[in-house]
Design a protein around this motif. Structure first.
Motif, short mmCIF file in Angstrom:
data_model
loop_
_atom_site.label_atom_id
_atom_site.label_comp_id
_atom_site.label_asym_id
_atom_site.label_seq_id
_atom_site.Cartn_x
_atom_site.Cartn_y
_atom_site.Cartn_z
N THR A 1 -1.89 7.05 -16.38
CA THR A 1 -0.86 6.50 -15.49
C THR A 1 -1.53 5.96 -14.23
O THR A 1 -2.25 6.69 -13.54
CB THR A 1 0.17 7.57 -15.11
OG1 THR A 1 0.81 8.06 -16.30
CG2 THR A 1 1.22 7.00 -14.18
N ILE A 2 -1.30 4.70 -13.94
CA ILE A 2 -1.85 4.06 -12.75
C ILE A 2 -0.72 3.86 -11.75
O ILE A 2 0.15 3.02 -11.94
CB ILE A 2 -2.51 2.71 -13.08
CG1 ILE A 2 -3.48 2.86 -14.26
CG2 ILE A 2 -3.21 2.14 -11.87
CD1 ILE A 2 -4.65 3.79 -13.99
N LEU A 3 -0.74 4.66 -10.69
CA LEU A 3 0.28 4.60 -9.65
C LEU A 3 -0.38 4.43 -8.29
O LEU A 3 -1.52 4.87 -8.10
CB LEU A 3 1.11 5.89 -9.63
CG LEU A 3 2.31 6.00 -10.55
CD1 LEU A 3 2.83 7.44 -10.55
CD2 LEU A 3 3.43 5.07 -10.10
N PRO A 4 0.28 3.80 -7.32
CA PRO A 4 -0.25 3.81 -5.96
C PRO A 4 -0.37 5.24 -5.46
O PRO A 4 0.31 6.15 -5.96
CB PRO A 4 0.81 3.04 -5.15
CG PRO A 4 1.54 2.23 -6.17
CD PRO A 4 1.54 3.05 -7.43
N ILE A 5 -1.26 5.46 -4.48
CA ILE A 5 -1.45 6.82 -3.95
C ILE A 5 -0.13 7.38 -3.45
O ILE A 5 0.22 8.52 -3.70
CB ILE A 5 -2.48 6.80 -2.81
CG1 ILE A 5 -3.86 6.42 -3.39
CG2 ILE A 5 -2.56 8.14 -2.12
CD1 ILE A 5 -4.92 6.24 -2.34
N ASP A 6 0.63 6.55 -2.73
CA ASP A 6 1.96 6.95 -2.28
C ASP A 6 2.97 6.24 -3.16
O ASP A 6 3.38 5.12 -2.90
CB ASP A 6 2.18 6.58 -0.81
CG ASP A 6 3.52 7.12 -0.28
OD1 ASP A 6 4.27 7.70 -1.09
OD2 ASP A 6 3.78 6.96 0.92
N ALA A 7 3.35 6.89 -4.26
CA ALA A 7 4.20 6.25 -5.27
C ALA A 7 5.62 5.97 -4.77
O ALA A 7 6.35 5.22 -5.40
CB ALA A 7 4.26 7.12 -6.52
N ASP A 8 6.02 6.59 -3.63
CA ASP A 8 7.38 6.40 -3.14
C ASP A 8 7.48 5.25 -2.12
O ASP A 8 8.55 4.97 -1.62
CB ASP A 8 7.87 7.69 -2.47
CG ASP A 8 7.98 8.83 -3.47
OD1 ASP A 8 8.31 8.55 -4.63
OD2 ASP A 8 7.71 9.98 -3.08
N THR A 9 6.36 4.61 -1.85
CA THR A 9 6.37 3.54 -0.86
C THR A 9 6.63 2.19 -1.51
O THR A 9 6.09 1.91 -2.57
CB THR A 9 5.00 3.50 -0.14
OG1 THR A 9 4.71 4.80 0.36
CG2 THR A 9 5.02 2.51 1.01
#
Length: 395
Positions: A186-194
Protein backbone atom coordinates in the motif's frame (compact mmCIF):
# COMPACT_ATOMS: atom_id res chain seq x y z
CA UNK A 1 32.79 1.57 11.06
CA UNK A 2 29.12 2.29 11.77
CA UNK A 3 28.74 5.38 14.02
CA UNK A 4 32.45 5.34 14.81
CA UNK A 5 33.56 8.36 16.87
CA UNK A 6 35.45 10.27 15.77
CA UNK A 7 34.41 9.82 12.14
CA UNK A 8 36.97 8.58 9.63
CA UNK A 9 36.45 11.51 7.24
CA UNK A 10 38.44 11.72 4.00
CA UNK A 11 41.87 11.39 5.63
CA UNK A 12 40.91 8.31 7.63
CA UNK A 13 39.35 6.45 4.73
CA UNK A 14 42.36 7.26 2.49
CA UNK A 15 44.69 5.72 5.08
CA UNK A 16 42.35 2.75 5.32
CA UNK A 17 42.41 2.26 1.54
CA UNK A 18 46.22 2.53 1.41
CA UNK A 19 46.50 0.09 4.30
CA UNK A 20 44.49 -2.49 2.35
CA UNK A 21 46.73 -1.92 -0.67
CA UNK A 22 49.87 -2.50 1.44
CA UNK A 23 48.44 -5.71 2.90
CA UNK A 24 47.60 -7.03 -0.56
CA UNK A 25 51.06 -6.11 -1.85
CA UNK A 26 52.69 -8.24 0.88
CA UNK A 27 50.12 -11.03 0.91
CA UNK A 28 47.73 -11.30 -2.06
CA UNK A 29 45.77 -14.02 -0.24
CA UNK A 30 45.26 -12.03 2.97
CA UNK A 31 42.02 -12.46 4.91
CA UNK A 32 40.97 -8.91 4.01
CA UNK A 33 40.07 -10.15 0.51
CA UNK A 34 37.25 -12.21 2.04
CA UNK A 35 35.34 -9.06 3.08
CA UNK A 36 31.65 -9.44 2.25
CA UNK A 37 29.98 -6.59 4.13
CA UNK A 38 31.24 -3.02 4.64
CA UNK A 39 29.40 -0.32 6.59
CA UNK A 40 30.82 3.20 6.21
CA UNK A 41 27.71 5.11 7.26
CA UNK A 42 27.97 8.44 9.09
CA UNK A 43 31.73 8.82 8.54
CA UNK A 44 31.76 12.30 6.93
CA UNK A 45 33.57 10.90 3.91
CA UNK A 46 33.58 13.04 0.78
CA UNK A 47 34.04 12.22 -2.90
CA UNK A 48 37.82 12.02 -2.55
CA UNK A 49 37.70 9.35 0.17
CA UNK A 50 34.84 7.50 -1.56
CA UNK A 51 36.90 7.41 -4.76
CA UNK A 52 40.00 6.05 -2.98
CA UNK A 53 38.21 3.19 -1.22
CA UNK A 54 36.18 2.43 -4.33
CA UNK A 55 39.35 2.12 -6.41
CA UNK A 56 40.69 -0.52 -4.01
CA UNK A 57 37.44 -2.46 -3.54
CA UNK A 58 36.75 -2.59 -7.28
CA UNK A 59 39.65 -5.04 -7.72
CA UNK A 60 38.57 -8.59 -8.75
CA UNK A 61 39.90 -9.99 -5.44
CA UNK A 62 36.97 -8.42 -3.56
CA UNK A 63 33.49 -9.89 -3.83
CA UNK A 64 31.44 -7.56 -1.66
CA UNK A 65 27.81 -8.51 -1.01
CA UNK A 66 26.55 -5.42 0.85
CA UNK A 67 27.85 -1.86 1.02
CA UNK A 68 26.46 0.95 3.21
CA UNK A 69 27.65 4.48 2.47
CA UNK A 70 24.72 6.42 3.88
CA UNK A 71 24.91 9.91 5.40
CA UNK A 72 28.34 10.99 4.21
CA UNK A 73 29.64 14.30 2.86
CA UNK A 74 29.19 14.00 -0.89
CA UNK A 75 28.97 17.47 -2.38
CA UNK A 76 28.39 17.98 -6.14
CA UNK A 77 31.13 20.60 -6.56
CA UNK A 78 33.74 18.22 -5.06
CA UNK A 79 33.21 15.40 -7.55
CA UNK A 80 35.70 15.15 -10.41
CA UNK A 81 35.23 12.95 -13.46
CA UNK A 82 37.87 10.48 -12.22
CA UNK A 83 36.23 10.24 -8.80
CA UNK A 84 32.83 9.53 -10.29
CA UNK A 85 34.33 6.93 -12.65
CA UNK A 86 36.10 5.14 -9.76
CA UNK A 87 32.91 5.01 -7.71
CA UNK A 88 30.85 3.86 -10.70
CA UNK A 89 33.30 1.05 -11.46
CA UNK A 90 33.12 -0.21 -7.88
CA UNK A 91 29.33 0.00 -7.54
CA UNK A 92 28.92 -1.89 -10.83
CA UNK A 93 30.28 -5.11 -9.31
CA UNK A 94 27.85 -7.95 -10.02
CA UNK A 95 28.45 -9.45 -6.57
CA UNK A 96 26.59 -6.60 -4.85
CA UNK A 97 23.23 -7.69 -3.40
CA UNK A 98 22.61 -4.80 -1.01
CA UNK A 99 23.46 -1.12 -1.54
CA UNK A 100 22.65 1.87 0.71
CA UNK A 101 23.39 5.41 -0.46
CA UNK A 102 20.76 7.28 1.57
CA UNK A 103 21.17 10.83 2.86
CA UNK A 104 23.82 11.80 0.35
CA UNK A 105 23.82 14.40 -2.42
CA UNK A 106 24.39 12.03 -5.32
CA UNK A 107 23.86 14.70 -7.97
CA UNK A 108 27.04 15.69 -9.81
CA UNK A 109 27.73 18.24 -12.56
CA UNK A 110 28.17 17.08 -16.14
CA UNK A 111 30.52 18.56 -18.75
CA UNK A 112 28.02 21.39 -19.31
CA UNK A 113 27.98 22.22 -15.58
CA UNK A 114 24.40 20.96 -15.30
CA UNK A 115 23.23 18.80 -12.37
CA UNK A 116 23.00 15.14 -13.35
CA UNK A 117 22.50 11.63 -11.97
CA UNK A 118 23.58 9.86 -15.15
CA UNK A 119 26.42 8.02 -13.42
CA UNK A 120 24.05 6.47 -10.86
CA UNK A 121 21.49 5.63 -13.53
CA UNK A 122 24.18 3.82 -15.53
CA UNK A 123 25.23 1.81 -12.46
CA UNK A 124 21.74 0.76 -11.40
CA UNK A 125 20.57 -0.11 -14.90
CA UNK A 126 23.42 -2.61 -15.36
CA UNK A 127 23.42 -4.40 -12.00
CA UNK A 128 22.08 -7.95 -12.30
CA UNK A 129 21.91 -9.26 -8.73
CA UNK A 130 21.03 -6.24 -6.59
CA UNK A 131 18.10 -7.10 -4.32
CA UNK A 132 18.28 -4.37 -1.67
CA UNK A 133 18.54 -0.70 -2.62
CA UNK A 134 18.11 2.26 -0.27
CA UNK A 135 18.01 5.69 -1.87
CA UNK A 136 16.53 8.17 0.59
CA UNK A 137 17.95 11.00 -1.45
CA UNK A 138 16.81 13.93 -3.48
CA UNK A 139 16.20 12.25 -6.83
CA UNK A 140 15.45 14.22 -9.97
CA UNK A 141 12.29 13.70 -12.00
CA UNK A 142 14.40 12.79 -15.03
CA UNK A 143 16.27 10.12 -13.04
CA UNK A 144 13.10 8.52 -11.66
CA UNK A 145 11.46 8.39 -15.09
CA UNK A 146 14.61 6.99 -16.71
CA UNK A 147 15.28 4.28 -14.08
CA UNK A 148 11.63 3.22 -13.95
CA UNK A 149 11.37 2.92 -17.72
CA UNK A 150 14.69 1.08 -17.99
CA UNK A 151 13.53 -1.53 -15.48
CA UNK A 152 10.14 -1.89 -17.16
CA UNK A 153 11.71 -2.27 -20.61
CA UNK A 154 14.74 -4.36 -19.66
CA UNK A 155 12.92 -6.93 -17.58
CA UNK A 156 9.60 -7.18 -19.36
CA UNK A 157 9.52 -10.98 -19.02
CA UNK A 158 10.10 -11.60 -22.73
CA UNK A 159 13.73 -12.55 -22.18
CA UNK A 160 12.91 -15.12 -19.52
CA UNK A 161 16.14 -14.25 -17.76
CA UNK A 162 16.35 -15.93 -14.37
CA UNK A 163 18.85 -13.43 -12.97
CA UNK A 164 16.22 -10.68 -13.18
CA UNK A 165 13.98 -12.36 -10.62
CA UNK A 166 13.48 -10.29 -7.50
CA UNK A 167 15.66 -7.42 -8.74
CA UNK A 168 15.33 -4.46 -6.32
CA UNK A 169 12.76 -6.49 -4.34
CA UNK A 170 13.67 -4.37 -1.30
CA UNK A 171 13.65 -0.64 -2.03
CA UNK A 172 13.53 2.49 0.09
CA UNK A 173 13.23 6.10 -1.08
CA UNK A 174 11.65 9.29 0.26
CA UNK A 175 8.20 8.46 -1.14
CA UNK A 176 7.72 4.71 -0.56
CA UNK A 177 9.21 1.55 0.93
CA UNK A 178 9.01 -1.89 -0.70
CA UNK A 179 9.74 -5.03 1.32
CA UNK A 180 10.87 -8.27 -0.39
CA UNK A 181 8.26 -10.50 1.25
CA UNK A 182 5.33 -8.06 1.08
CA UNK A 183 2.21 -9.51 -0.53
CA UNK A 184 -0.03 -6.49 0.10
CA UNK A 185 1.76 -3.26 -0.86
CA UNK A 186 0.00 0.00 0.00
CA UNK A 187 1.44 3.34 -1.09
CA UNK A 188 -0.06 6.18 0.96
CA UNK A 189 1.15 9.69 1.82
CA UNK A 190 2.76 9.92 5.26
CA UNK A 191 -0.27 11.87 6.45
CA UNK A 192 -3.04 9.92 4.74
CA UNK A 193 -5.76 12.24 6.12
CA UNK A 194 -4.39 15.36 4.46
CA UNK A 195 -5.93 16.62 1.18
CA UNK A 196 -3.91 16.43 -2.05
CA UNK A 197 -2.96 20.08 -2.22
CA UNK A 198 -1.58 20.19 1.34
CA UNK A 199 0.72 17.19 1.06
CA UNK A 200 4.38 17.45 0.04
CA UNK A 201 5.02 13.71 0.05
CA UNK A 202 2.42 12.50 -2.45
CA UNK A 203 3.75 10.49 -5.36
CA UNK A 204 3.67 12.20 -8.74
CA UNK A 205 3.67 10.43 -12.09
CA UNK A 206 7.49 10.12 -12.09
CA UNK A 207 7.38 8.42 -8.68
CA UNK A 208 4.74 6.00 -10.00
CA UNK A 209 6.98 5.15 -12.98
CA UNK A 210 9.85 4.40 -10.57
CA UNK A 211 7.52 2.31 -8.38
CA UNK A 212 6.35 0.30 -11.38
CA UNK A 213 9.94 -0.32 -12.44
CA UNK A 214 10.90 -1.50 -8.95
CA UNK A 215 7.91 -3.85 -8.74
CA UNK A 216 8.26 -5.32 -12.21
CA UNK A 217 10.26 -8.29 -10.83
CA UNK A 218 8.76 -8.46 -7.34
CA UNK A 219 7.82 -12.10 -6.77
CA UNK A 220 5.52 -11.83 -3.74
CA UNK A 221 3.15 -8.91 -4.34
CA UNK A 222 -0.42 -9.85 -5.26
CA UNK A 223 -2.24 -6.71 -4.11
CA UNK A 224 -1.09 -3.20 -5.01
CA UNK A 225 -2.86 -0.15 -3.55
CA UNK A 226 -1.86 3.36 -4.63
CA UNK A 227 -4.16 5.79 -2.83
CA UNK A 228 -4.24 9.60 -2.68
CA UNK A 229 -1.50 10.09 -5.26
CA UNK A 230 -1.22 11.82 -8.62
CA UNK A 231 -0.89 9.04 -11.21
CA UNK A 232 -2.15 10.71 -14.42
CA UNK A 233 -1.53 9.22 -17.86
CA UNK A 234 2.26 8.88 -17.47
CA UNK A 235 1.94 6.86 -14.27
CA UNK A 236 -0.98 4.89 -15.71
CA UNK A 237 1.17 3.86 -18.66
CA UNK A 238 3.82 2.54 -16.26
CA UNK A 239 1.18 0.62 -14.26
CA UNK A 240 -0.19 -0.79 -17.50
CA UNK A 241 3.23 -2.19 -18.35
CA UNK A 242 3.74 -3.38 -14.77
CA UNK A 243 0.63 -5.57 -14.67
CA UNK A 244 1.67 -7.12 -17.96
CA UNK A 245 5.22 -7.81 -16.70
CA UNK A 246 4.37 -8.96 -13.18
CA UNK A 247 2.32 -12.15 -13.19
CA UNK A 248 1.69 -12.05 -9.43
CA UNK A 249 -0.44 -8.89 -9.15
CA UNK A 250 -4.14 -9.84 -9.06
CA UNK A 251 -5.60 -6.79 -7.30
CA UNK A 252 -5.08 -3.13 -8.20
CA UNK A 253 -6.60 -0.47 -5.93
CA UNK A 254 -6.26 3.12 -7.15
CA UNK A 255 -9.01 4.68 -5.01
CA UNK A 256 -8.64 8.44 -4.34
CA UNK A 257 -5.70 8.77 -6.74
CA UNK A 258 -5.84 11.12 -9.73
CA UNK A 259 -6.06 9.15 -12.99
CA UNK A 260 -8.59 10.86 -15.22
CA UNK A 261 -10.14 9.61 -18.46
CA UNK A 262 -6.84 9.62 -20.36
CA UNK A 263 -5.10 7.74 -17.58
CA UNK A 264 -7.81 5.07 -17.55
CA UNK A 265 -7.60 4.74 -21.32
CA UNK A 266 -3.86 4.11 -21.11
CA UNK A 267 -4.24 1.69 -18.18
CA UNK A 268 -6.67 -0.46 -20.18
CA UNK A 269 -3.92 -1.45 -22.62
CA UNK A 270 -2.34 -3.60 -19.93
CA UNK A 271 -5.43 -4.39 -17.88
CA UNK A 272 -7.29 -6.02 -20.76
CA UNK A 273 -4.22 -7.86 -22.03
CA UNK A 274 -4.14 -11.65 -21.93
CA UNK A 275 -0.86 -11.37 -19.98
CA UNK A 276 -2.47 -9.45 -17.11
CA UNK A 277 -3.52 -11.43 -14.03
CA UNK A 278 -5.47 -8.55 -12.45
CA UNK A 279 -8.93 -9.73 -11.42
CA UNK A 280 -9.93 -6.79 -9.18
CA UNK A 281 -9.79 -3.07 -10.00
CA UNK A 282 -10.86 -0.11 -7.84
CA UNK A 283 -11.13 3.24 -9.66
CA UNK A 284 -13.51 5.00 -7.26
CA UNK A 285 -12.82 8.72 -6.76
CA UNK A 286 -10.12 8.85 -9.42
CA UNK A 287 -11.56 11.73 -11.47
CA UNK A 288 -12.76 9.34 -14.18
CA UNK A 289 -15.88 10.76 -15.83
CA UNK A 290 -18.78 9.16 -17.68
CA UNK A 291 -16.79 9.53 -20.89
CA UNK A 292 -13.97 7.43 -19.47
CA UNK A 293 -16.35 4.76 -18.19
CA UNK A 294 -18.13 4.60 -21.56
CA UNK A 295 -14.77 4.01 -23.27
CA UNK A 296 -13.95 1.35 -20.66
CA UNK A 297 -17.24 -0.41 -21.47
CA UNK A 298 -16.59 -0.36 -25.22
CA UNK A 299 -13.07 -1.74 -24.85
CA UNK A 300 -14.23 -4.37 -22.37
CA UNK A 301 -17.03 -5.45 -24.69
CA UNK A 302 -14.48 -6.13 -27.45
CA UNK A 303 -12.52 -8.56 -25.28
CA UNK A 304 -12.96 -12.24 -26.08
CA UNK A 305 -14.13 -14.17 -22.99
CA UNK A 306 -11.28 -16.16 -21.50
CA UNK A 307 -8.56 -13.74 -22.67
CA UNK A 308 -8.89 -11.31 -19.74
CA UNK A 309 -8.94 -12.05 -16.01
CA UNK A 310 -10.88 -8.99 -14.81
CA UNK A 311 -13.86 -10.08 -12.71
CA UNK A 312 -14.45 -7.46 -9.99
CA UNK A 313 -14.75 -3.70 -10.29
CA UNK A 314 -15.46 -0.72 -8.04
CA UNK A 315 -16.35 2.74 -9.36
CA UNK A 316 -18.09 5.76 -7.85
CA UNK A 317 -21.45 4.28 -8.83
CA UNK A 318 -21.29 0.55 -8.14
CA UNK A 319 -19.40 -2.26 -6.44
CA UNK A 320 -18.89 -5.75 -7.80
CA UNK A 321 -16.58 -7.63 -5.45
CA UNK A 322 -15.88 -11.25 -4.56
CA UNK A 323 -18.66 -10.95 -1.94
CA UNK A 324 -21.32 -9.49 -4.24
CA UNK A 325 -23.96 -12.14 -4.91
CA UNK A 326 -26.75 -9.75 -5.95
CA UNK A 327 -26.68 -6.45 -7.86
CA UNK A 328 -29.55 -4.04 -8.49
CA UNK A 329 -29.43 -1.04 -10.80
CA UNK A 330 -30.85 2.24 -9.52
CA UNK A 331 -32.37 5.17 -11.36
CA UNK A 332 -29.22 7.09 -10.50
CA UNK A 333 -27.08 4.73 -12.56
CA UNK A 334 -26.00 6.24 -15.86
CA UNK A 335 -25.88 4.66 -19.29
CA UNK A 336 -22.14 4.13 -18.94
CA UNK A 337 -22.64 2.27 -15.64
CA UNK A 338 -25.13 -0.14 -17.23
CA UNK A 339 -22.88 -0.70 -20.24
CA UNK A 340 -19.79 -1.25 -18.08
CA UNK A 341 -21.52 -3.74 -15.76
CA UNK A 342 -22.88 -5.76 -18.67
CA UNK A 343 -19.54 -5.73 -20.46
CA UNK A 344 -17.79 -6.92 -17.31
CA UNK A 345 -20.25 -9.75 -16.75
CA UNK A 346 -19.87 -10.75 -20.41
CA UNK A 347 -16.32 -11.87 -19.62
CA UNK A 348 -17.83 -14.70 -17.55
CA UNK A 349 -15.08 -14.46 -14.91
CA UNK A 350 -17.38 -13.68 -11.97
CA UNK A 351 -18.58 -16.90 -10.38
CA UNK A 352 -20.07 -15.19 -7.32
CA UNK A 353 -22.75 -12.85 -8.70
CA UNK A 354 -26.00 -14.79 -9.27
CA UNK A 355 -28.79 -12.19 -9.32
CA UNK A 356 -28.84 -9.11 -11.53
CA UNK A 357 -31.78 -6.72 -11.27
CA UNK A 358 -32.17 -4.36 -14.24
CA UNK A 359 -35.69 -3.28 -13.27
CA UNK A 360 -36.46 0.41 -13.71
CA UNK A 361 -33.13 1.05 -15.42
CA UNK A 362 -33.44 4.23 -17.49
CA UNK A 363 -31.42 4.49 -20.68
CA UNK A 364 -31.13 7.49 -22.99
CA UNK A 365 -32.89 6.85 -26.29
CA UNK A 366 -29.77 7.44 -28.38
CA UNK A 367 -27.94 4.62 -26.56
CA UNK A 368 -30.76 2.06 -26.34
CA UNK A 369 -29.51 0.00 -29.28
CA UNK A 370 -25.93 -0.07 -27.95
CA UNK A 371 -26.97 -1.00 -24.40
CA UNK A 372 -29.34 -3.65 -25.71
CA UNK A 373 -26.41 -5.33 -27.46
CA UNK A 374 -24.37 -5.26 -24.26
CA UNK A 375 -27.22 -6.90 -22.32
CA UNK A 376 -27.84 -9.56 -24.97
CA UNK A 377 -24.16 -10.45 -25.17
CA UNK A 378 -24.00 -10.66 -21.38
CA UNK A 379 -26.92 -13.12 -21.32
CA UNK A 380 -25.39 -15.13 -24.14
CA UNK A 381 -21.90 -15.37 -22.63
CA UNK A 382 -22.52 -15.51 -18.88
CA UNK A 383 -22.98 -18.98 -17.35
CA UNK A 384 -23.13 -18.03 -13.66
CA UNK A 385 -26.08 -15.64 -13.41
CA UNK A 386 -29.21 -17.46 -12.20
CA UNK A 387 -31.75 -14.62 -12.11
CA UNK A 388 -32.01 -11.55 -14.39
CA UNK A 389 -34.90 -9.15 -13.83
CA UNK A 390 -35.67 -6.97 -16.88
CA UNK A 391 -39.21 -5.91 -15.88
CA UNK A 392 -40.21 -2.33 -16.72
CA UNK A 393 -37.07 -1.66 -18.74
CA UNK A 394 -36.64 -0.34 -22.27
CA UNK A 395 -36.18 -3.96 -23.37
Amino acid sequence: FHDRAPALKNAGIVYFAKGIQMILANNPKAAVTSLKHINLANQKIGWNGFSEIALVLSKPKFNLVTFDFSNNHLFPNKATVDMVNNVSMFLSKDTLVGLTLSNNTLITFDENKLPSLCWLLSVLSNLKNLKILRLQNRLTKKFKLALGNILLDKYDGSSGSADASGLFSSFLCNKFHILPKATDITILPIDADTPYEDVDDICNSDDIVLLAGILTNHEKVNKLSINKHSINSVGADALSRLIVNNKYIVELNLKFSIIGDLGLKVLLDGLLSSKSRVAFLNIASTKVTEVGLAHFARELHKVVPGSCNLAYLITNSFKITSRTTSLSLLRSHRDSDVALICALLSLNNNKILQRFNLRNAKIHARREMEIRKYICDMIRRNTFLKIINIADTFL
